[in-house]
Every structure is written in C-alpha cells, then in structure tokens.
Design a protein around this motif. Structure first.
Motif, PDB file in Angstrom:
ATOM      1  N   LEU A   1      10.241  -5.002   1.074  1.00 10.60           N
ATOM      2  CA  LEU A   1      10.746  -4.497  -0.196  1.00 10.60           C
ATOM      3  C   LEU A   1       9.702  -4.830  -1.259  1.00 10.60           C
ATOM      4  CD1 LEU A   1      14.376  -5.154  -1.422  1.00 10.60           C
ATOM      5  CD2 LEU A   1      12.472  -5.614  -2.948  1.00 10.60           C
ATOM      6  N   ASN A   2       9.451  -3.908  -2.158  1.00 12.99           N
ATOM      7  CA  ASN A   2       8.432  -4.135  -3.181  1.00 12.99           C
ATOM      8  C   ASN A   2       8.903  -3.675  -4.543  1.00 12.99           C
ATOM      9  OD1 ASN A   2       5.430  -4.940  -2.338  1.00 12.99           O
ATOM     10  ND2 ASN A   2       6.427  -3.925  -0.604  1.00 12.99           N
ATOM     11  N   TYR A   3       8.400  -4.365  -5.550  1.00 14.97           N
ATOM     12  CA  TYR A   3       8.664  -3.990  -6.942  1.00 14.97           C
ATOM     13  C   TYR A   3       7.311  -3.877  -7.646  1.00 14.97           C
ATOM     14  CZ  TYR A   3      10.595  -4.179 -11.657  1.00 14.97           C
ATOM     15  OH  TYR A   3      10.937  -3.884 -12.949  1.00 14.97           O
ATOM     16  N   HIS A   4       7.090  -2.779  -8.334  1.00  8.45           N
ATOM     17  CA  HIS A   4       5.815  -2.580  -9.039  1.00  8.45           C
ATOM     18  C   HIS A   4       6.077  -2.301 -10.520  1.00  8.45           C
ATOM     19  CE1 HIS A   4       3.432  -0.697  -5.373  1.00  8.45           C
ATOM     20  NE2 HIS A   4       4.307  -1.588  -4.947  1.00  8.45           N
TER      21      HIS A   4
ATOM     22  N   ASP B   1      -3.614 -11.015  -0.924  1.00 13.48           N
ATOM     23  CA  ASP B   1      -3.099 -10.374   0.283  1.00 13.48           C
ATOM     24  C   ASP B   1      -3.342  -8.866   0.232  1.00 13.48           C
ATOM     25  OD1 ASP B   1      -1.754  -9.775   2.622  1.00 13.48           O
ATOM     26  OD2 ASP B   1       0.141  -9.531   1.565  1.00 13.48           O
ATOM     27  N   ARG B   2      -4.294  -8.450   1.019  1.00 18.74           N
ATOM     28  CA  ARG B   2      -4.671  -7.039   1.103  1.00 18.74           C
ATOM     29  C   ARG B   2      -3.490  -6.172   1.547  1.00 18.74           C
ATOM     30  NH1 ARG B   2      -5.823  -4.940   5.724  1.00 18.74           N
ATOM     31  NH2 ARG B   2      -5.983  -6.974   6.708  1.00 18.74           N
ATOM     32  N   THR B   3      -2.643  -6.719   2.401  1.00 18.22           N
ATOM     33  CA  THR B   3      -1.561  -5.898   2.948  1.00 18.22           C
ATOM     34  C   THR B   3      -0.456  -5.640   1.922  1.00 18.22           C
ATOM     35  OG1 THR B   3      -0.312  -7.768   3.852  1.00 18.22           O
ATOM     36  CG2 THR B   3      -1.997  -6.796   5.271  1.00 18.22           C
ATOM     37  N   THR B   4      -0.581  -6.254   0.748  1.00 21.09           N
ATOM     38  CA  THR B   4       0.345  -5.931  -0.346  1.00 21.09           C
ATOM     39  C   THR B   4      -0.294  -5.007  -1.364  1.00 21.09           C
ATOM     40  OG1 THR B   4       1.227  -8.178  -0.142  1.00 21.09           O
ATOM     41  CG2 THR B   4       1.967  -6.916  -2.032  1.00 21.09           C
ATOM     42  N   VAL B   5      -1.597  -5.144  -1.573  1.00 20.70           N
ATOM     43  CA  VAL B   5      -2.229  -4.438  -2.706  1.00 20.70           C
ATOM     44  C   VAL B   5      -3.098  -3.249  -2.317  1.00 20.70           C
ATOM     45  CG1 VAL B   5      -2.245  -6.513  -4.126  1.00 20.70           C
ATOM     46  CG2 VAL B   5      -4.271  -5.944  -2.779  1.00 20.70           C
ATOM     47  N   GLU B   6      -3.385  -3.080  -1.026  1.00 23.04           N
ATOM     48  CA  GLU B   6      -4.283  -1.985  -0.645  1.00 23.04           C
ATOM     49  C   GLU B   6      -3.720  -0.664  -1.173  1.00 23.04           C
ATOM     50  OE1 GLU B   6      -4.437  -2.078   3.661  1.00 23.04           O
ATOM     51  OE2 GLU B   6      -2.312  -1.638   3.831  1.00 23.04           O
ATOM     52  N   GLY B   7      -4.597   0.163  -1.654  1.00 18.03           N
ATOM     53  CA  GLY B   7      -4.145   1.433  -2.219  1.00 18.03           C
ATOM     54  C   GLY B   7      -3.882   1.350  -3.708  1.00 18.03           C
ATOM     55  N   ALA B   8      -3.521   0.158  -4.210  1.00 15.89           N
ATOM     56  CA  ALA B   8      -3.388  -0.045  -5.657  1.00 15.89           C
ATOM     57  C   ALA B   8      -4.701  -0.607  -6.195  1.00 15.89           C
ATOM     58  CB  ALA B   8      -2.244  -0.986  -5.972  1.00 15.89           C
TER      59      ALA B   8
ATOM     60  N   HIS C   1      -0.098   1.025   1.647  1.00 14.61           N
ATOM     61  CA  HIS C   1      -0.282   2.380   1.116  1.00 14.61           C
ATOM     62  C   HIS C   1       1.042   3.136   1.057  1.00 14.61           C
ATOM     63  CE1 HIS C   1      -4.650   1.993   1.390  1.00 14.61           C
ATOM     64  NE2 HIS C   1      -4.491   1.510   2.612  1.00 14.61           N
ATOM     65  N   SER C   2       2.005   2.715   1.900  1.00 17.06           N
ATOM     66  CA  SER C   2       3.291   3.406   1.923  1.00 17.06           C
ATOM     67  C   SER C   2       4.037   3.258   0.601  1.00 17.06           C
ATOM     68  CB  SER C   2       4.160   2.882   3.075  1.00 17.06           C
ATOM     69  OG  SER C   2       4.544   1.530   2.847  1.00 17.06           O
ATOM     70  N   HIS C   3       3.681   2.239  -0.203  1.00 16.56           N
ATOM     71  CA  HIS C   3       4.308   2.138  -1.534  1.00 16.56           C
ATOM     72  C   HIS C   3       3.293   2.263  -2.667  1.00 16.56           C
ATOM     73  CE1 HIS C   3       3.383  -2.301  -1.449  1.00 16.56           C
ATOM     74  NE2 HIS C   3       3.695  -2.172  -0.184  1.00 16.56           N
ATOM     75  N   THR C   4       2.077   1.750  -2.443  1.00 16.46           N
ATOM     76  CA  THR C   4       1.119   1.801  -3.563  1.00 16.46           C
ATOM     77  C   THR C   4       0.740   3.236  -3.923  1.00 16.46           C
ATOM     78  OG1 THR C   4      -0.741   1.486  -2.034  1.00 16.46           O
ATOM     79  CG2 THR C   4       0.157  -0.485  -3.106  1.00 16.46           C
ATOM     80  N   ALA C   5       0.697   4.115  -2.931  1.00 15.59           N
ATOM     81  CA  ALA C   5       0.361   5.508  -3.243  1.00 15.59           C
ATOM     82  C   ALA C   5       1.429   6.137  -4.121  1.00 15.59           C
ATOM     83  CB  ALA C   5       0.204   6.327  -1.956  1.00 15.59           C
ATOM     84  N   PHE C   6       2.676   5.713  -3.924  1.00 14.22           N
ATOM     85  CA  PHE C   6       3.752   6.316  -4.708  1.00 14.22           C
ATOM     86  C   PHE C   6       3.628   5.942  -6.178  1.00 14.22           C
ATOM     87  CE2 PHE C   6       7.944   6.741  -6.577  1.00 14.22           C
ATOM     88  CZ  PHE C   6       8.297   8.018  -6.153  1.00 14.22           C
TER      89      PHE C   6
END
Ligand code: FES
Ligand code: FES
Lengths: 723, 151
Positions: free
Chosen positions: A444-447, A485-492, A523-528
């Motif tokens: 789950l993520n919050y941006h 942590d790359r696996t949280t921020v990649e794509g952002a 990327h599944s969330h950062t792209a959004f």
C-alpha cells in the motif's frame, strides 16, 4: 563411448568478456557441463559444447534455459538467440529448465545469483546465449572440416544443415555431434551482423505452445511423483500469529489424511490427495496465539501514512532548489494519491514439491529465485547449499509471487517434507484462499506530489513524497536503513521531464503486513502519480498533454519517439464525441520505454469502459516481436485489472478478500482492443515482461479526465457519475 | 464406488462420493490438463464437458455424473475443439498457459452453439474464464479465427 561429456569435463572454464554493465565476465563453465545437460547414458553420445546447449544424435538441439518460464516467453526468447547464432532449424529446438547452479546459471545482471525478474532475462542473456550458440556452431564446422578434410572457412550452416558446397557434401548436426564434442572450444567467436539474423527480430513459434494447448504442459500442480503426498497448511488468520495449540483428532479421521504436523508457519495437514488434505484441514482445530499478531486495518495504515507524509523523508533525488522554486512560483498545484495492497493472484496458486532424504532436499517447482531459495532451504534444514537441488517446471504465472520473501513457500514445503520423512515427496498446495490471504502483497502506498508553475507558465518545481513499506526490509536483499529503497521510489526518482527543481523523498515505515515485488514493482504506483499529475499540470497550463510532454523531453529522443508513435497511431488529434475521452501516459521501466494512449467511454449511468489502447514500445531489438506484443497486451490487462477493481483491504488484522468473488480480476468483457507498435531499434534488447503495465492506469485516468473533467487520485479507480 | 465415463473410457472411481470431479480427474486418474484455479466455480480453469455442456468440475460432486459422457482437454475431439486448438496455435494465445484448457473448452462450447460469434457474444460466453496473463485479446482473435476455420 569416448564422448564429449567426458572430454569436456577436463576442460578449463572458458571465459568470455561481456559488455553488459562493462564489468561482468561471463564464464560459460564447461567443467561439469554434463551435469547440466543430462548425464544418463542416453545422453552419452551428445555434443555438449557448453552449459546451455546439448545436441543429440538425432540433431535435436536442447537449450538449457536458466530462467523461469512463467508465461513471459523466455524459453522461446533464449532459444531464439541460440538458434540464430547456431543456424539451427527452428524445428530442432527443445528447451529444458536449468538446475539451480549459481556458478553456471547466474543472472548476469545480478552478480552471483540465479534468478528471474526485473525484466532482465533478455537483457542479461542476449550476448551470453548468442555466444553459446556461435561457439557450438564453430565446433560443428571444425568437426566437419576435419571429417571432410576441407578448410573450415568453406563450410556453411543453414537451417541445421552443414554444407561444403564445392564438394557437395552435407551433414546434420547429429552426424557431427560426436566429432564436434572432440573439438576444442573456440576462445573467440564472431557474432552475426544483425542484418544476418534469421530468427532474432522475426517471429518464431513459441516453444511451449503445443503442450499449453493440448493440456499436457506440466506445472507443479500437475506433477505426480511416486509415493507423493499433498499438504495444505493452516496458517494463522492474522499476520504475526502463531500456534498456541491444536487438536488434530478429527482431521486424522478424514480418509486419506496421513500426518498432521506443526511447522514454523502453521499446521500442515498431509494426505494422499488434495481433497483429503482440504477436508482434513477443515476439520482441524487450532488455537492461535495472537499476542503479537497484527490487528490493524488498511485504513489505519493509510492514516498513519498521511501523517508521515507531512514530514520530509529520505531523499532519493534532489535537483536545484525546491524551496526557492516554490517560493517564487506563481501557482502551486498539489495532489495526494492512494494505492492499495494488491495480490498477485497467479492463475496457478502457490505450490512446491519437496523431498527430503539422506541425499538432501530435492525440489520441483517454478523457481524465480533459485539461489535465494537454495540458501533459505539449506539454512532451514541445516544442509549444505549444494544439497538443495531444484527441478524447474512451468509456472502458471508469477508476476513476482514466486520470488518469495526468504524462501517463503519453498521453505515451507521443505519443512513439511522433512517432518513427514520416509523419503516421501510432498506437494505443498496453497488454495486460492491461502494465496489471497497469505500476504506478500504489492505494498500500500501514499504519495503527495506538488508542482510549481512560474509567471511565464513554466513548470519550475516538482516535489514527490512517497510513503510505503520497503519490499526489501527483513529480507536478504535488505541494504540497511541508510540506503534509499529503490523498490519504493523507482519511476518517481527517474522523472524524465526537464524541470529545474525536483525533489523526491520517501518514508519506509515498518508494518507487519508482508509485501513483495508485484509486476513492475514501484512503477506500478509511481507511474500513476507522476503521469496523472503531469497531465493535471498540462491542463492547468492550458497545454496539450502530449505537446507538453514532448516539449519537456527534448533531451530524450527515445521517449519522444514512443510518444509520437503511440499518438500518431491512436489518432491523438481526432476529436471524440461527448462522453468519450482520450488520455496518454509515458513511462520507462527496466530500461524499456512505453507510451500508451487510451480511449474510454463514460456512460450516463456512472459506469465506464476502456475501449482501446494504443501502445508504442522501445525495447531495443525486439528479439521476438510477437512475444513483445503479447507481453504488452498482457501487462496492459494486468495493470487494467488493478486500475479497475483489484484491492486487498485489511480490517482488524483480517484480509477481507479471499477468492475471485471479492478480488474481481479483469475478465474478457473488460479487455479493450490493444494495438502494439514496436519502435525499430538496433540497440541491445531490454525487458518486456513488465514495462507495458505502468502507463495503463494513468492513461485511463487521464482519458477519464478528458471525458468527464474529474481527476482520479486513488486506485482502483472508483467512477461515480458527475452530478 | 462410482462408474464414470471419461474421454470414451469407463473408470471405477475409488474417491469418496462428495469428491469434486476436478480432484477425481487430477489426483485419481492423472488427467491434469483440467486445472485448479479457485475451487469455487469462479474462474473456469477446471472447465470440462458433461454431455457436451461446459461445466465447472471443481464444485461438481463426481458421484452425480454416473452415466454421463465426460470430456476433458485430453479427450476433446469435436470439430469445434479442433478448430479452436488450431486457431490457438496459429495466434499463439497461451502465455503461462494455466487457464488455457478451460478457455479452449469454453470457446469450443461457444462455437458449438454459435458458429459466428460477435465480440459481444465472445465477451459474454468467455467472461467466466479468467486469464491472469490477460491473453483475452488473442482469445478473442482466435475464436474468430476458429469460426473462419469452421466456415
Ligand atoms: S477451479 Fe473451478 S471455476 Fe475455478
Ligand atoms: S495464460 Fe496464464 S492465466 Fe491464462
């Protein structure tokens, strides 16, 4: 009987320098090649030029595939590389999954680690597998030159036929197999000029197509070994729970139940078949100790994340001076985004077969992380790592799920097999419900994203803050709290647009819900958030979202090209009737760039449909263009499933979804038409299993904005009609 | 003990009467082409034919099927199923492949009812068969192709 196998065992490792990453050396280990390519006497007359190829007397070319085939087509992809450089006929090609052997079959992008993920297989295997094929080809030619007493330079190979034109002599690979095995391995091989490729870049038949159409493909769920038992495990209903006590008397009365045993992760009910194991588990009574169990809810987690998001996090990227840029901004736009936990929900629920004997632990399953699984099983069973062997089977999907945390389900299977003892293989099966409730979710993520626009209408500031669990924390991949942590921020953190002042920071709170890589990971969330927010800024500025993207990407021709191609093929400029809308999104993941244009219809009853997706992809050389298209279609469907309806929620520690009635994955009627266009390229290939996914959700949301004027800030999209 | 007729052969089944057909096929008879996906009649992976109708074997107690003609992916050989399998191969539908036995039987059942299905007919008929690899675009194309092959 004197064969290539014996001779090859005496050879030294052959080393190839490899360009990938500039620093890796590829050892195509030849010592013990026989172990990899089959040692039984039937194979004794085979030509085993290296650990990736075996050529039999009947001319069958068996490619030893070091990556898991989980639907992405890598068995075909690796074979394409070998077959092309070997000049084999496609009908000669067979594939076998490689055993776990880190020294020989490591992923070249991952150092001393064998595994499949991050859309890396084609990228890391492109030169290695071609060299393996070219090397075998050279040995066949040298063997023919010796046999025919003609110069090697006069011999050609076309579609599996070895020919000396001047003398009119021909031979098959099988004819030359024994002689080729006696040839020395060439130190250098010349790879083909791409214009000479016969399979790479052309369409070949998938090597796994027939067994997947006649029902004969064997997945872990299907394999039956002599004496095999089936195990189901009663897991604690809440994460962190443990067994207090259990009463197996009723379970043991079920016909077919053989053993009920406590293991680290719960109570295993072992039976002669699945149905008995399930009946037995239903009859089992377990008292759980929940004193350390997680009793929170996904809503609580979100509230905690919202609070955290007001504080600065660990900086993943900082360009320019964000504070000054916001201070000078004429206009500031801000949006917050919410992304739920997601289950992988592979069509084949998790499973693994294990047998423990005095020889060690033998495993049969679709392994995604062979090296880690071997180490974790070895540690759990107190064995040497080389006593843990893996036999590869097809996986009925994975999307990251089979790359489990610390060996997860694999260790569970091994522990049960050890507890059962008597050398009997045990097939651990997770039911659909176990699978969906068992954790290992996309976090789950919050941006929060803030954008600043100056008086001249330029975007001058972009601040992106992400709060979400780290997938790596608590696993052997953990790099410690000081590393971002790359696996949280990649794509952002890789926001591609020319914006002078950019800050991306992150919080990784510890939450006791197990999380895992899920197709395209962050990327599944950062792209959004990046791509819908960019769209929002474009509309705020009164600019066409495509034109603004192109304008801010003048430094990145590759991304401009996919945008232009997708837009042109989608008819970006053609007006749509009222109630319909078109949206675009662009994203780079795992070095592959994808742009997608989506058309939606918003209906007056509050529903909407996604009608059409036009995708453009730049993945370097498309080794198998039709598989590239299939992976784009598949990732678009997988991403759309999450965009439209998938969501794992937790209440009082209990996962609320359990099967496809409550976790409504995408079905046929929701699947839009998908047109895929591949950018011609001569660059080395990059991955295609995941990069098609990230742009779909933002492209849909942007299209919905175009159709309805409403912005979406959470997934899954919940569309309600405008009043 | 129940007698079942499966793929034109007769079997004496040992499993307890309430055992769903799916587990009889898979665990007792070794016919593993029929897949377990959900166990709750929600995904279609376990689709088989019973007297020519596509049904979900995971929730069907096998003892009720005595005297009926059961056909699985291993035994299916109708004109429609042959066309469907040929179209599936031609269009390279399968990715992981796990759902495809069910998809193929559902598609063959559709074509047996309707030789020229529209996209809407396909959406309607195939909505019960989940494919997590989302091969839906190709399934749709392959059903149209199979209809052509049958014409
Ligand atoms: S397994 Fe029967 S419908 Fe899913
Ligand atoms: S092909 Fe993988 S689930 Fe359908």
């Amino acid at each position: 009987m004197s064969t290539g196998v014996v001779k090859l065992k005496r050879r030294e490792f052959m080393k190839y320098g490899l360009a990938a990453g500039g620093s890796l050396t590829l050892g195509v280990g030849l010592a013990g090649a026989a172990a990899a390519a089959g040692t039984d006497s039937a194979k004794a007359n085979s030509f085993v030029p290296n650990v990736f190829i075996r050529i039999d007397k009947d001319s069958a070319v068996t490619v030893i595939a070091k990556h898991l085939e989980m639907g992405q087509g890598i068995y075909t992809g690796l074979s394409t590389l070998v077959a092309d450089e070997l000049d084999a006929d496609w009908s000669q090609i067979r594939v076998e999954g490689a055993p776990a052997d880190t020294a020989r079959y490591n992923n070249l992008g991952w150092g001393a680690y064998q595994g499949t993920g991050g859309s890396s297989s084609m990228r890391s295997g492109f030169l290695q597998m071609r060299r393996a094929g070219a090397s075998a080809r050279a040995m066949l030619i040298n063997a023919a030159a010796g046999a025919w007493q003609v110069p090697a330079s006069e011999i050609t190979i076309t579609k599996g036929q070895i020919t000396h034109t001047a003398s009119g002599r021909t031979a098959t690979f099988g004819d030359m197999a024994v002689a080729a095995a006696a040839e020395s391995v060439p130190q250098d091989v010349v790879l083909k000029d791409p214009v000479d490729f016969v399979y790479i870049g052309h369409d070949v038949a998938r090597v796994d197509k027939s067994p997947k159409v006649d029902g004969s493909a064997i997945y872990t769920q299907d394999l039956r070994l002599p004496g095999m038992l089936t195990a189901l495990v009663a897991h604690p209903p809440r994460f962190g729970g443990t067994v207090k006590s259990f009463d197996a008397s009723a379970a043991k009365l079920v016909d077919g139940v053989t053993t009920v045993v406590q293991i680290d992760s719960g109570i295993a009910v072992v039976a002669e078949n699945f149905w008995a194991a399930q009946q037995g588990r239903d009859a089992l009574i377990v008292k759980w100790d929940e004193s350390h169990a997680f009793r929170g809810s996904s809503d609580d987690i979100l509230a905690q994340y919202r609070a955290l998001a007001s504080q600065p996090g660990k900086v993943a990227r900082r360009d320019g001076n964000i504070e000054a840029a916001f201070a000078a901004a004429d206009k500031i736009v801000e949006a917050a985004y919410e992304f739920p936990y997601l289950a992988h929900a592979t069509m084949e629920p998790l499973n693994c077969i294990a047998q423990v004997s005095e020889r060690g632990c033998e495993l049969w399953y679709g392994a995604q992380l062979q090296t880690g699984d071997q180490q974790d099983v070895a540690a759990a069973l107190e064995l040497d790592v080389d006593k843990v062997t893996i036999n590869m089977l097809y996986a009925g999907g994975s999307f990251g799920r089979r790359a489990d945390r610390n060996g997860g389900y694999v260790v569970e299977a091994a522990r049960i097999a050890k507890a059962v003892g008597s050398n009997r293989p045990v097939k651990l099966v997770w039911t659909r419900e176990d699978d969906m409730r068992g954790g290992a979710y996309r976090p789950l993520n919050y941006h929060i994203v803030r954008g600043g626009i100056d008086a001249t209408g330029r975007i001058t500031a972009w601040q992106h803050r992400i709060v979400g669990q780290s997938i790596l924390t608590g696993t052997s991949f953990s790099q410690g709290p000081e590393v971002v942590d790359r696996t949280t921020v990649e794509g952002a953190s890789s926001l591609p647009y020319a914006i002078a002042n950019v800050t991306v920071d992150v919080h990784n709170p510890a939450i006791p819900v197990p999380v895992l890589w899920w197709r395209s990971v962050a990327h599944s969330h950062t792209a959004f958030s990046t791509e819908t927010f960019f769209d929002e800024l474009a509309y705020t500025l009164g600019q066409d979202p495509l034109a603004l993207r192109l304008a801010l990407l003048s430094h990145d021709k590759r991304k401009q090209e996919v945008l232009r191609l997708a837009a042109a093929r989608a008819g970006w400029d053609k007006p749509l009737p009222k109630g319909r809308g078109r949206g675009i999104a662009l994203h780079e993941a795992f070095k592959t760039c994808v742009a997608e244009v989506v058309e939606v219809s918003a209906n007056s009853d509050g529903t909407f449909s996604v009608d059409k997706v036009t995708a453009a992809v730049d993945c370097g050389i498309a080794v198998n263009p039709d598989i590239v298209a299939a992976q784009m279609q598949g990732s678009i469907g997988f991403g759309l499933s999450a965009a439209l309806g998938d969501e794992i929620t937790i209440t009082d520690g209990i996962v609320q979804q359990s099967n496809f009635d409550t976790y409504p994955v995408l079905r046929m009627s929701q699947m839009p038409r998908v047109d895929v266009h591949v950018v011609p390229s001569s660059a080395d290939p990059t991955g295609v299993g995941e990069p098609g996914l990230p742009p779909i959700a933002p492209a849909v949301a942007n299209a919905m904005f175009a159709a309805t004027g409403k912005r979406y800030h959470r997934l899954p999209l919940q569309y309600t009609a405008q009043s | 003990m129940t007698k079942l007729r499966i793929n034109q052969r007769d079997f004496d089944i040992r499993a307890a009467d309430d055992t769903p057909l799916l587990w009889v096929l898979r665990d007792e008879l070794g016919l593993t082409g029929t897949k377990y996906g959900c166990g709750k009649a929600l995904c279609g992976a376990c689709t088989v034919f019973v007297d020519g109708q596509a049904v979900r074997s995971c929730t069907l107690p096998h003892a009720a099927l005595s005297g009926k003609e059961i056909t699985t992916i291993e035994g299916v050989d109708s004109e429609e199923s042959r066309a469907v399998q040929a179209a599936w191969l031609e269009i390279d539908v399968a990715q992981c492949g796990y759902c495809q036995s069910g998809q193929i039987l559902a598609a063959a059942a559709l074509l047996a009812r309707n030789r020229n299905p529209s996209d809407d007919d396909i959406d309607h008929a195939m909505d019960g068969n989940i494919c997590r690899c989302a091969t839906y675009v190709r399934i749709r194309a392959a059903i149209h192709r199979a209809a052509e092959l049958l014409a």
